[in-house]
Design a protein around this motif. Structure first.
Motif, PDB file in Angstrom:
ATOM      1  N   GLY A  92      40.183  47.760  37.990  1.00 44.03           N
ATOM      2  CA  GLY A  92      38.743  47.802  38.254  1.00 44.03           C
ATOM      3  C   GLY A  92      38.397  48.548  39.532  1.00 44.03           C
ATOM      4  O   GLY A  92      37.351  49.204  39.613  1.00 44.03           O
ATOM      5  N   LEU A  93      39.277  48.455  40.517  1.00 38.21           N
ATOM      6  CA  LEU A  93      39.021  49.174  41.776  1.00 38.21           C
ATOM      7  C   LEU A  93      38.946  50.680  41.509  1.00 38.21           C
ATOM      8  O   LEU A  93      38.002  51.351  41.951  1.00 38.21           O
ATOM      9  N   LYS A 112      39.142  37.920  34.188  1.00 32.89           N
ATOM     10  CA  LYS A 112      37.781  38.403  33.895  1.00 32.89           C
ATOM     11  C   LYS A 112      37.376  38.026  32.467  1.00 32.89           C
ATOM     12  O   LYS A 112      38.213  37.632  31.665  1.00 32.89           O
ATOM     13  N   ALA A 116      36.394  44.169  46.718  1.00 30.60           N
ATOM     14  CA  ALA A 116      36.784  45.419  46.043  1.00 30.60           C
ATOM     15  C   ALA A 116      35.625  46.407  45.961  1.00 30.60           C
ATOM     16  O   ALA A 116      35.834  47.619  46.040  1.00 30.60           O
ATOM     17  N   ASP A 122      28.891  48.015  39.444  1.00 32.45           N
ATOM     18  CA  ASP A 122      30.142  47.271  39.449  1.00 32.45           C
ATOM     19  C   ASP A 122      29.944  46.130  38.452  1.00 32.45           C
ATOM     20  O   ASP A 122      29.331  45.103  38.759  1.00 32.45           O
ATOM     21  N   ALA A 146      32.423  44.565  36.917  1.00 23.78           N
ATOM     22  CA  ALA A 146      33.756  43.960  36.769  1.00 23.78           C
ATOM     23  C   ALA A 146      33.712  42.508  36.307  1.00 23.78           C
ATOM     24  O   ALA A 146      34.678  41.993  35.753  1.00 23.78           O
ATOM     25  N   GLN A 147      32.561  41.839  36.548  1.00 20.83           N
ATOM     26  CA  GLN A 147      32.442  40.426  36.150  1.00 20.83           C
ATOM     27  C   GLN A 147      31.447  40.244  35.011  1.00 20.83           C
ATOM     28  O   GLN A 147      31.113  39.113  34.684  1.00 20.83           O
ATOM     29  N   SER A 179      36.622  45.766  35.152  1.00 20.75           N
ATOM     30  CA  SER A 179      37.997  45.336  35.407  1.00 20.75           C
ATOM     31  C   SER A 179      38.451  44.496  34.219  1.00 20.75           C
ATOM     32  O   SER A 179      37.666  43.742  33.655  1.00 20.75           O
TER      33      SER A 179
END
Ligand SMILES: *Cc1c(COP(=O)(O)O)cnc(C)c1O
Length: 369
Positions: free
Chosen positions: A61-62, A187, A89, A158, A160-161, A182
């Motif tokens: 994910g980064l 996750k 991140a 972002d 990612a979540q 991510s």
């Protein structure tokens, strides 16, 4: 005593074992251990899921955040606006490009970036705005999009979540220029190792991100730029394709759990419940409450078999990575969230009934503090 675990990443494997083992056997038999159809199939399915034209699988994910910033030429001397309250991140991605992190405090209701404070953070050096859909709750992006367009800025989500989170009728990842995901095991859509992806409607951006993650080459041995190695592992892609078919079911379970908590915890003294923005549907990666005696509450819950967690206990601007440059700044809402936040168990390993039982324990525990 019954134990309520916070997270169980093994649960999805156990519940899909036959499909997972078949995906493993097929991939191993295919002989394609970098790239190939497993990655291409997942990319197509995930782009479609997000409502975006393109998806590029990357290593984590980064990198899904770093590579699109790099692809747009963002680097030293440039500024990127980020929420003060996020997993670190988001900030490290900006720092990796050499650009300057410009944090904006959190909204005390949603705990996401305070949208009213974003315009004042824009300077002549700003190149991008990075909304983070923290805890799975989408940041409404219509106004941010207009703002970004008016100033010629990239809007990089972002997400990612937030796999499957919605803002109006659009899914997280398709709300701005590009969205970063991510697939870290914990996750909402998690692999069995590291993985990530960027989705976008911009074909040139997708192409550039793929090139940057492949040693700066579009064609083998023709290295246009100093790229790196960040590719989605085909075995993880094969697993993710299986899991993607179950994601909406898991999200529905998460929503039912959140509803059970909302219904049962509304009147608990001094307990503040999460409140996603109007017009959005959270993916409920986390259910984060706030209480002034958070540490005592966490400990008392553990004694009753309820595992709670902290997201996040420390502010980014005071962390070792940023204290030298940003430690002098003050983000009161972020600081308050870090000091009072407590994440209750949520996930496909649970039922709404479990959440009601946990809520009962939380209610009793808070009143006895
Ligand atoms: C997990 C996460 C990331 C980074 O993802 P990795 O796959 O661990 O590199 C970035 N931003 C947020 C908000 C995250 O939660």
């Amino acid at each position: 005593m019954r134990q309520y675990t916070f997270l169980d990443v093994h649960h999805t494997y156990a519940s899909l074992k036959a499909e997972m083992d078949a995906a493993y056997s097929d991939l191993m038999a295919s002989g394609m251990y970098i790239g190939g159809t497993a990655v291409a199939n997942f990319e197509a399915a995930f782009a479609d899921y997000c409502g975006a034209k393109h998806c590029v699988g990357v290593g984590n994910g980064l990198d899904a955040l770093v590579l699109p910033l790099r692809a747009r030429g963002i680097g030293p001397g440039d500024e990127v606006i980020v929420p003060a309250h996020t997993f670190i991140a988001s900030w490290l991605a900006v720092a990796q490009t050499g650009a300057t992190v410009v944090p904006v405090d959190a909204d005390p209701k949603t705990m996401n970036i305070d949208l009213d404070k974003v315009p004042a953070a824009i300077t002549a050096k700003t190149r991008a705005i990075m909304p983070v859909h923290l805890y799975g709750a989408p940041v409404p992006c219509a106004d941010l999009r207009r703002l970004a367009d008016a100033h010629g800025l990239m809007l990089l989500e972002d997400a990612a979540q937030a796999h499957g989170g919605e803002d109006g009728n659009r899914r997280a990842g398709s709300l701005g220029t590009a969205g970063a995901f991510s697939f870290y095991p914990g996750k909402n859509l998690g692999a069995f190792g590291d993985g990530g992806a960027m989705v976008t409607d911009d074909a040139d951006l997708a192409d550039a991100v793929r090139m940057l993650g492949n040693y700066g080459a579009r064609i083998k041995y023709e290295h246009e730029t100093a790229g790196g190695n960040s590719r989605l592992d085909p075995l993880q892609a094969a697993f993710l394709s299986v899991k993607l078919r179950h994601l909406d079911g898991w999200t529905a379970t998460r929503r039912a759990i959140a509803e059970a908590y909302d219904a049962a915890l509304g009147d608990v003294p001094d307990l503040r419940l999460p409140m996603p923005s109007a017009g959005t549907q959270s993916a409920w990666h986390l259910y984060v409450v706030r209480h002034p005696k958070r540490d005592a509450l966490k400990e008392a819950l553990a004694a009753c078999g309820v595992q709670a967690a902290l997201h996040y206990p420390h502010t980014n601007h005071h962390s070792g990575a940023f204290a030298d440059t940003l430690g002098h700044m003050s983000f009161p809402v972020t600081e308050e969230i870090c000091a009072t936040c407590l994440s209750l168990p949520i996930g496909p390993h649970m039922s709404a009934q479990d959440a009601s039982e946990i809520a009962h324990i939380v209610d009793q525990t808070v009143r006895a503090l």
